[in-house]
Scaffold this motif. Sequence first.
Motif, mmCIF file in Angstrom:
data_model
loop_
_atom_site.group_PDB
_atom_site.id
_atom_site.type_symbol
_atom_site.label_atom_id
_atom_site.label_comp_id
_atom_site.label_asym_id
_atom_site.label_seq_id
_atom_site.Cartn_x
_atom_site.Cartn_y
_atom_site.Cartn_z
ATOM 1 N N PHE A 340 45.729 30.910 34.280
ATOM 2 C CA PHE A 340 44.712 29.878 34.487
ATOM 3 C C PHE A 340 43.917 30.127 35.771
ATOM 4 O O PHE A 340 42.748 29.730 35.871
ATOM 5 C CB PHE A 340 45.361 28.496 34.489
ATOM 6 N N ALA A 341 44.546 30.793 36.761
ATOM 7 C CA ALA A 341 43.791 31.188 37.953
ATOM 8 C C ALA A 341 42.716 32.211 37.580
ATOM 9 O O ALA A 341 41.591 32.179 38.119
ATOM 10 C CB ALA A 341 44.735 31.771 38.998
ATOM 11 N N TYR A 342 43.037 33.097 36.661
ATOM 12 C CA TYR A 342 42.069 34.077 36.155
ATOM 13 C C TYR A 342 40.878 33.369 35.505
ATOM 14 O O TYR A 342 39.714 33.717 35.752
ATOM 15 C CB TYR A 342 42.778 34.992 35.154
ATOM 16 N N VAL A 343 41.163 32.348 34.693
ATOM 17 C CA VAL A 343 40.098 31.589 34.033
ATOM 18 C C VAL A 343 39.236 30.870 35.078
ATOM 19 O O VAL A 343 37.999 30.871 34.998
ATOM 20 C CB VAL A 343 40.704 30.571 33.047
ATOM 21 N N LEU A 344 39.881 30.283 36.080
ATOM 22 C CA LEU A 344 39.147 29.552 37.115
ATOM 23 C C LEU A 344 38.236 30.468 37.907
ATOM 24 O O LEU A 344 37.075 30.125 38.200
ATOM 25 C CB LEU A 344 40.144 28.861 38.052
#
Length: 414
Positions: A340-344
């Motif tokens: 989810f950090a990658y998506v953010l």
Amino acid sequence: MAPRYASSLRGRLPWLLFLIESAFIIVVMVFFPKGYKIQKNLSDYAELQDVNVMIFLGLGFLFGFLKRFGFSGIAFNFLIAAIGLQWAVILDILIFKNSTEMQSIGINSLRKGLMSIFPVLISCGAVLGKVNPLQLVVMTILELPMFTANRYIMTHYLSMTNHNSMMHGHIFGAYFGIAVSWSMMPPLVGNKASEENEKSRPTSELFSILGTLFLWMFWPSFNSLMLTEPPHVRNAVYNTVFTLATSTVTVFSVSLLLNQKGKLKMINVRNAILAGGVSSGFIAYMVQHPWISMTLGLIAGIVSTISFANLQSTMNTVMLVHDTCGIHYTFGMPGLLGGFAYVLIILMTETGIGISSYQALVGVSCILMTLTISLGGGMFTGLLLKCKLLKPPKEWHLFHDQPYWEFPHVDSHI
């Protein structure tokens, strides 16, 4: 007290191992007649060897924390890794390339093979001590095609890079193992023999923290092994080091705060400090500023430590999921955090809004697909492993070496 008589695996396991290895030899002989690729240099061998150390020494010793399952925890990891490496190399070449071509094996094949068996070994941590080596071999043979298919869909239909498809292995391995454990094992609450054998002793804890040290030292190589661009490799190494260092400091701090006596717990230290390396795998090559990686390490350390302290027993008693090594908190939750950090970060980039939104949607889709395939495949595998033909161990044999190893000081009839 020694466990009661255990069924011998002599009539099944040796023949299965011979059959598998013979099949590997035939497949390699038929499909890879060119042998090895001609490599200009072996500059990648150093990083490859680092990942070797992580798999055979790091995870091996990490899984040796049980006081009566040390032989099996280390040695079975060795066996599964050796089988899985060959199977992963074969699957990757046959699935990702045109199988009608005359193929050869090179350093890149070994690199993908080593990375692919990591999720399998993670899954084994969830069922450590609760399955016999015959079941572990079958689990390995079944899990690797599912993980390879998951990667194939990502890279060919969702435009995900090889690196990021591999980083989903933490999520895949954790939730596959949890699903296997849930579908094949009853809750172990109230089983006094199992609860006693599941404990550790100072010597076994020392071996386990040694495994953590190996994993910690070489994790930058793991997060950069599949990258090809020098700037990406540089970023991945630097950011992984900062993330690991921050998560380590955080774990010591949070572990002390959570303990009423103000003392450290080895289970937190030897597992939770790896959360930083896991969570940074998705974004380490993208990040240009160390403070971003350090922030991720801080969050990963807090989440992993609190989860270990408060959710481990709850998972067993309420959700009826027994996770021997706590892989959910070492690999599963930090892996999701990294995804989810990658998506953010994609959403915060300066590219067009439409492009960023699409890439972020692809990132979320890959996470959801990984969870779906791993949980579904794990439940199917767990049900299959309950087959009596595989001789599942009885409850008084759980977390005990003696059913599988010869101990000269113990009576031979036990």
